[in-house]
Design an enzyme around this catalytic site. Structure first.
Site, short mmCIF file in Angstrom:
data_model
loop_
_atom_site.label_atom_id
_atom_site.label_comp_id
_atom_site.label_asym_id
_atom_site.label_seq_id
_atom_site.Cartn_x
_atom_site.Cartn_y
_atom_site.Cartn_z
CG MET A 30 -1.89 -1.21 1.16
SD MET A 30 -3.40 -0.97 2.10
CE MET A 30 -2.75 -0.76 3.73
CB ALA A 32 4.03 4.40 3.39
CG HIS A 34 8.81 -0.12 5.82
ND1 HIS A 34 9.10 -1.46 5.72
CD2 HIS A 34 7.51 -0.04 6.20
CE1 HIS A 34 8.04 -2.17 6.05
NE2 HIS A 34 7.04 -1.34 6.33
CG HIS A 37 7.04 -2.22 1.88
ND1 HIS A 37 6.95 -1.12 2.70
CD2 HIS A 37 5.84 -2.84 1.95
CE1 HIS A 37 5.75 -1.08 3.24
NE2 HIS A 37 5.05 -2.10 2.81
CD GLU A 148 7.73 -15.54 8.47
OE1 GLU A 148 8.65 -15.22 9.25
OE2 GLU A 148 7.47 -16.71 8.15
CE LYS A 149 3.75 -5.21 10.53
NZ LYS A 149 3.12 -3.99 10.44
CG LEU A 184 11.63 -1.87 9.50
CD1 LEU A 184 12.35 -1.65 8.18
CD2 LEU A 184 11.94 -0.72 10.44
CB SER A 186 3.40 2.17 6.39
OG SER A 186 3.86 1.21 5.47
NE ARG A 187 -1.34 0.16 10.85
CZ ARG A 187 -2.60 0.41 11.17
NH1 ARG A 187 -2.89 1.10 12.24
NH2 ARG A 187 -3.58 -0.02 10.43
O1 PAF Z 1 0.14 -5.65 3.72
C1 PAF Z 1 -0.35 -4.76 2.99
O2 PAF Z 1 0.27 -3.73 2.72
C2 PAF Z 1 -1.76 -4.94 2.43
O3 PAF Z 1 -2.56 -5.58 3.34
C3 PAF Z 1 -1.78 -5.64 1.07
C4 PAF Z 1 -1.28 -7.06 1.16
C5 PAF Z 1 -0.94 -4.86 0.07
C6 PAF Z 1 -3.21 -5.69 0.53
O4 PAF Z 1 -3.74 -4.42 0.36
#
Ligand code: PAF
Length: 279
Positions: A30, A32, A34, A37, A148-149, A184, A186-187
């Site tokens: 989604m 943001a 870090h 990702h 896995e978070k 880590l 995004s929040r």
């Molecule tokens: O983990 C996320 O960022 C979301 O839940 C995902 C898997 C992209 C689905 O919108």
């Protein structure tokens, strides 16, 4: 890296790759972005011939409109962060592309989506399951990479892929942590420095509890102590702090099968989650 916004343009690319016999990996996000990702993008680049990172802030998985509104949107910097990786496409559909007028289907997974975040965020996993099923179809991915978070999410999307015959392997990747141990997320962007420091107690508490359980201490007592530890450090309320079986997330009281601790706790108006396997 190409930026693609329409599923028809994405399909034109994936069809070419498929005809050439190339495998496709997808990293659904989604935004943001870090280092967590980016570790998924790196894993995808290692495993698949072609890699698509998706960026879509999925309104269907937010049970709280304020949370959706506050979700960070950082498209330009996300694209810059991916530049060093061998990512072929950053796919950024908008709401109308993902959920055109008349859209009326919801995918609902029973079992693994019940309890934990499923209990405190009604509808959340329906939204995740629905959008992930669409993203796996749209990208025609052979492999999909998840951190896995969000362990419960990994179990939910595994079920979706298997139950709907999506022919896509779900690849779980280890949680990436700050030096302090904080997972880590995004929040974390919504925490100031002091809160971020305070939040490191989550991992310390989970680690101590996991060690105590592995050493044979009584599970409920250990969990009570862990809850008290979090509250003493100024975190709270606690949505849950529980031990579950890894395979199907069933509640368990012993570690005869691989088990994991799961926590969701609030800090300064931000809900933080983490989990840890028990050796
Ligand atoms: O983990 C996320 O960022 C979301 O839940 C995902 C898997 C992209 C689905 O919108």
């Amino acid at each position: 890296m190409k930026i693609v916004r329409r599923k028809s343009d994405l399909r034109a690319l994936t069809r070419g790759w498929r005809l050439a016999g190339e495998s496709i990996g997808v990293v659904p996000t989604m935004g943001a972005l870090h280092d967590g990702h980016l570790s998924l993008a790196a894993a995808a680049c290692k495993r698949a011939d072609r890699v698509i990172v998706t960026l879509f802030v999925n309104p269907k998985q937010f049970n709280n409109p304020e949370d959706l509104e506050k979700y960070p949107r950082t498209e330009d910097s996300d694209a810059r962060k991916l530049a060093p990786y061998d990512v072929d496409v950053l796919y950024i559909p908008d709401g109308a592309e993902m959920y055109p007028d008349g859209f009326a289907t919801t995918i609902s997974v029973s079992g693994v989506s019940e309890g934990l975040c499923g209990a405190t965020r009604p509808g959340h996993f329906d939204g995740v399951a629905t959008v992930v099923a669409k993203l796996l179809r749209q990208t025609e991915a052979d492999f999909a990479f998840f951190g896995e978070k969000d362990y419960q999410q990994v179990q939910v999307v595994r079920r979706v892929a298997e139950d709907l015959d999506l022919d896509c392997e779900i690849v779980p990747c280890p949680t990436v942590r700050e030096e302090s141990g904080l997972a880590l997320s995004s929040r974390n962007l919504r925490l100031d420095d002091a809160a971020r420091q305070k939040a490191s107690i989550i991992y310390a508490t989970l680690s101590a509890a996991a060690r105590a359980i592995a050493a044979g201490q009584e599970v409920e007592r250990v969990l009570d102590q862990a809850r008290a530890e979090l509250l003493d450090h100024g975190l709270g309320p606690i949505d849950y702090l529980e031990m579950r079986r890894e395979r199907d997330l069933a509640p368990v009281q012993d570690t005869s099968a691989p088990a994991r601790l799961f926590v969701a706790v609030w800090l300064d108006g931000v809900r933080l989650i983490d989990n840890l396997g028990i050796d």
